[in-house]
Design a protein around this motif. Structure first.
Motif, PDB file in Angstrom:
ATOM      1  N   TYR A  41       3.094 -60.679  46.233  1.00  0.00           N
ATOM      2  CA  TYR A  41       2.893 -61.693  45.203  1.00  0.00           C
ATOM      3  C   TYR A  41       4.093 -61.673  44.268  1.00  0.00           C
ATOM      4  O   TYR A  41       4.674 -60.617  44.001  1.00  0.00           O
ATOM      5  CB  TYR A  41       1.619 -61.408  44.393  1.00  0.00           C
ATOM      6  CG  TYR A  41       0.327 -61.692  45.128  1.00  0.00           C
ATOM      7  CD1 TYR A  41      -0.099 -62.999  45.338  1.00  0.00           C
ATOM      8  CD2 TYR A  41      -0.468 -60.651  45.588  1.00  0.00           C
ATOM      9  CE1 TYR A  41      -1.283 -63.265  46.001  1.00  0.00           C
ATOM     10  CE2 TYR A  41      -1.659 -60.899  46.263  1.00  0.00           C
ATOM     11  CZ  TYR A  41      -2.056 -62.215  46.462  1.00  0.00           C
ATOM     12  OH  TYR A  41      -3.228 -62.474  47.127  1.00  0.00           O
ATOM     13  N   PRO A  81       2.574 -61.870  39.680  1.00  0.00           N
ATOM     14  CA  PRO A  81       1.112 -61.922  39.799  1.00  0.00           C
ATOM     15  C   PRO A  81       0.428 -61.848  38.432  1.00  0.00           C
ATOM     16  O   PRO A  81       0.889 -61.152  37.525  1.00  0.00           O
ATOM     17  CB  PRO A  81       0.793 -60.675  40.638  1.00  0.00           C
ATOM     18  CG  PRO A  81       1.935 -59.744  40.376  1.00  0.00           C
ATOM     19  CD  PRO A  81       3.142 -60.621  40.208  1.00  0.00           C
ATOM     20  N   ILE A 104      -5.028 -61.440  39.648  1.00  0.00           N
ATOM     21  CA  ILE A 104      -4.573 -61.212  41.023  1.00  0.00           C
ATOM     22  C   ILE A 104      -4.381 -59.722  41.266  1.00  0.00           C
ATOM     23  O   ILE A 104      -4.776 -59.190  42.314  1.00  0.00           O
ATOM     24  CB  ILE A 104      -3.274 -61.995  41.292  1.00  0.00           C
ATOM     25  CG1 ILE A 104      -3.551 -63.502  41.330  1.00  0.00           C
ATOM     26  CG2 ILE A 104      -2.644 -61.553  42.619  1.00  0.00           C
ATOM     27  CD1 ILE A 104      -2.316 -64.359  41.451  1.00  0.00           C
ATOM     28  N   TYR A 108      -6.007 -64.171  47.603  1.00  0.00           N
ATOM     29  CA  TYR A 108      -6.657 -64.450  46.325  1.00  0.00           C
ATOM     30  C   TYR A 108      -7.130 -65.898  46.288  1.00  0.00           C
ATOM     31  O   TYR A 108      -6.362 -66.830  46.518  1.00  0.00           O
ATOM     32  CB  TYR A 108      -5.686 -64.181  45.176  1.00  0.00           C
ATOM     33  CG  TYR A 108      -6.266 -64.411  43.808  1.00  0.00           C
ATOM     34  CD1 TYR A 108      -7.087 -63.469  43.201  1.00  0.00           C
ATOM     35  CD2 TYR A 108      -5.987 -65.587  43.115  1.00  0.00           C
ATOM     36  CE1 TYR A 108      -7.627 -63.688  41.938  1.00  0.00           C
ATOM     37  CE2 TYR A 108      -6.515 -65.824  41.852  1.00  0.00           C
ATOM     38  CZ  TYR A 108      -7.331 -64.868  41.271  1.00  0.00           C
ATOM     39  OH  TYR A 108      -7.861 -65.090  40.015  1.00  0.00           O
ATOM     40  N   THR A 122       3.767 -68.087  39.428  1.00  0.00           N
ATOM     41  CA  THR A 122       3.040 -67.112  40.240  1.00  0.00           C
ATOM     42  C   THR A 122       2.971 -67.634  41.669  1.00  0.00           C
ATOM     43  O   THR A 122       2.613 -68.795  41.897  1.00  0.00           O
ATOM     44  CB  THR A 122       1.619 -66.896  39.689  1.00  0.00           C
ATOM     45  OG1 THR A 122       1.720 -66.324  38.380  1.00  0.00           O
ATOM     46  CG2 THR A 122       0.810 -65.965  40.578  1.00  0.00           C
ATOM     47  N   ARG A 144       2.896 -66.459  46.221  1.00  0.00           N
ATOM     48  CA  ARG A 144       2.724 -65.457  47.270  1.00  0.00           C
ATOM     49  C   ARG A 144       3.691 -65.765  48.408  1.00  0.00           C
ATOM     50  O   ARG A 144       3.979 -66.922  48.710  1.00  0.00           O
ATOM     51  CB  ARG A 144       1.285 -65.415  47.762  1.00  0.00           C
ATOM     52  CG  ARG A 144       0.769 -66.692  48.397  1.00  0.00           C
ATOM     53  CD  ARG A 144      -0.691 -66.536  48.786  1.00  0.00           C
ATOM     54  NE  ARG A 144      -1.194 -67.699  49.526  1.00  0.00           N
ATOM     55  CZ  ARG A 144      -2.428 -67.820  49.995  1.00  0.00           C
ATOM     56  NH1 ARG A 144      -3.309 -66.844  49.791  1.00  0.00           N
ATOM     57  NH2 ARG A 144      -2.805 -68.894  50.656  1.00  0.00           N
ATOM     58  N   LEU A 152       0.903 -70.730  42.967  1.00  0.00           N
ATOM     59  CA  LEU A 152      -0.431 -70.936  42.409  1.00  0.00           C
ATOM     60  C   LEU A 152      -0.482 -72.288  41.705  1.00  0.00           C
ATOM     61  O   LEU A 152       0.361 -72.586  40.846  1.00  0.00           O
ATOM     62  CB  LEU A 152      -0.733 -69.817  41.402  1.00  0.00           C
ATOM     63  CG  LEU A 152      -2.130 -69.809  40.773  1.00  0.00           C
ATOM     64  CD1 LEU A 152      -3.174 -69.412  41.796  1.00  0.00           C
ATOM     65  CD2 LEU A 152      -2.157 -68.854  39.577  1.00  0.00           C
TER      66      LEU A 152
END
Length: 479
Positions: free
Chosen positions: A161, A164, A168, A176, A366, A368, A390
């Motif tokens: 991540y 994060p 998270i 997540y 944020t 991943r 995100l």
């Protein structure tokens, strides 16, 4: 009898235009040089690769037998040419002897001419058979996808991540779950602050188009300039490529104008045999089509800025609403040519991913980082890593960048080679591509992550402020 029988067998082979792309030299591209031997030797492996990719297996059950026949016919053609050449030399020597020494060898010359005259039709028939065999096999191999890197699994694999959140970290999961929060829906926010106009664009152009207005447009330009600056600092040379290319170039790069269900993927100017590009990757890859690099030329890293066009914008709904999936958008693309050494091209792959990670981290988003599964690679990619940001308004993670190592998949179709510094042989280069910034989606992510419902403002990431007249936030845009 062998020639006649085999010629009759293959005289009915019809190579479909889609499959035959790249089989013959054109004014734009030379004939694709695909690896028939590899397909023959790794027939079962490619069958498993296609199963893992959920991709149709294009090799027929008779492929290996046909390949063996091709080898025999090819050798037969070489033998015939060799024999003919020998007789031609003997004939030449006889003519010299007749003229120089006054030797009467007319009957012997006539005998050799008769033999040569019988070779010609046999050779023509075998060469026709050779072309038909090769075209059939090339058409099958041209539809095979690339091999798959050993690290690629059947499901997406979380690498890490970026930036994060506390939630998270506490969840300690590699998947997540994001819950949608309507307060942060970028479409509603941008329309309320007069940063975008979807309704008028829908009347003018149709669903999937948009006007960016005021600071919405400035935010796009700030992202472009920041991405280009970061890419130049990382050693990428800037190129402004065309947004329209010939259809054969699009196909050579591994992009089909229509998918397996015959649904349109890219816009075609069918009367002109042209396509609007869905990514700058295509014209960048073609910049060195039919080219031979010197070893010291590589790696060569370019960054291209272009408008990109996608015909399929997706069905209506939260997943695709607003700026997430549109027909036209700005994209900053990274492209690299490397020597055909997997260890070195995979190092470039990691370098591009590191660039993308840093870009997202510096924006404060944020995200991943995922190794994509075997059924989500696309035909050209050997390995692919996506970065998903995100997006709280959408209630999900959204892809904003992707990096692929295509090995020699594209270079064999574009005929881009390098002369090996060690053995001096010409070899096909490795090509890699990566997103520096898919602009509308990053705009979306900034809006949904940095919007303050209490003040009705959007905080501008620090790194973008110099490109936005030193503003710190975006407010209502009066027009």
């Amino acid at each position: 009898m062998f020639v006649k029988a085999e010629l009759r067998r293959y005289s009915t082979v019809n190579v479909a235009p889609e499959a035959a792309a790249g089989l013959r030299t054109t004014n734009t591209l030379k004939k694709a040089q695909l690896d028939l031997r590899q397909a023959y030797q790794k027939f079962d492996e490619f069958k498993r690769i296609c199963e893992r990719r959920n991709h149709p297996f294009s090799l027929s059950e008779t492929f290996r037998a046909e390949y063996e026949t091709l080898q025999k016919v090819s050798q037969s053609v070489l033998d015939l040419k060799h024999e003919a050449k020998k007789f031609q030399k003997v004939l030449k020597d006889m003519k010299v002897a007749q003229k120089k020494n006054g030797i009467d060898n007319s009957s012997e010359q006539a005998s050799i001419l008769v033999k040569l005259s019988t070779y010609k039709p046999i050779l023509n028939e075998k060469e026709q058979l050779l072309i038909k065999l090769e075209d059939d096999l090339l058409a099958q191999v041209s539809n095979l996808p690339n091999r798959i890197h050993s690290s690629v699994k059947e499901t997406q694999d979380l690498v890490e991540y970026l930036n994060p959140t506390a939630d998270i970290k506490a969840a300690n999961t590699d998947d997540y779950i994001v819950k949608p929060d309507p307060r942060f829906d970028h479409k509603d926010i941008m329309e309320r602050l007069n940063l975008v106009n979807f309704s008028q664009a829908a009347k003018i152009s149709g669903r999937g188009w948009y006007y960016l207005v005021g600071d919405g447009a400035l935010l796009e330009q700030a992202l472009i300039q920041y991405a280009l600056k970061r890419a130049r600092q990382a050693g990428f040379k800037m190129v402004l490529p065309p947004s329209i290319v010939k259809t054969e170039v699009t196909k050579a790069c591994g992009f089909m104008p229509r998918d397996t269900n015959n649904e349109t993927q890219v816009y075609e100017l069918q009367n002109d045999n042209l396509c609007l590009t869905g990514t700058a990757e295509i014209p960048l890859a073609a910049l060195y089509a039919n080219h031979e690099f010197k070893p010291h030329d590589l790696p060569l890293n370019l960054v291209g800025l272009s408008r990109s066009y996608r015909a399929e914008a997706g069905a209506a709904g939260r997943e695709t609403r607003g700026l997430y999936r549109v027909h036209e958008f700005t994209k900053v693309e990274l492209f690299s040519w490397n020597i055909p050494d997997e260890n070195k091209s995979m190092q470039t792959f990691e370098d591009i991913v590191s660039f993308q990670k840093s870009f997202i981290e510096q924006l404060g988003l944020t995200a991943r980082v995922l190794v994509m599964p075997s059924d989500d690679l696309g035909a050209p990619a050997y390995k692919k890593i996506d970065i998903e940001v995100l997006m709280p308004g959408r209630g999900t993670w959204g892809e904003v960048s992707s990096t692929s190592n295509c090995l020699d998949f594209q270079s064999r179709r574009l005929i881009t080679k390098v002369r090996d510094a060690t053995d001096k042989k010409l070899k096909f280069v490795h090509t890699l591509n990566g997103t520096a910034c898919a602009v509308p989606r990053v705009v979306l992510a900034i809006i949904e992550n940095f919007y303050n419902p209490e003040t009705e403002t959007i905080t501008i990431p620090h790194v973008l402020r110099p490109y936005m007249d030193d503003k710190t936030e975006i407010k209502y845009n009066a027009m």
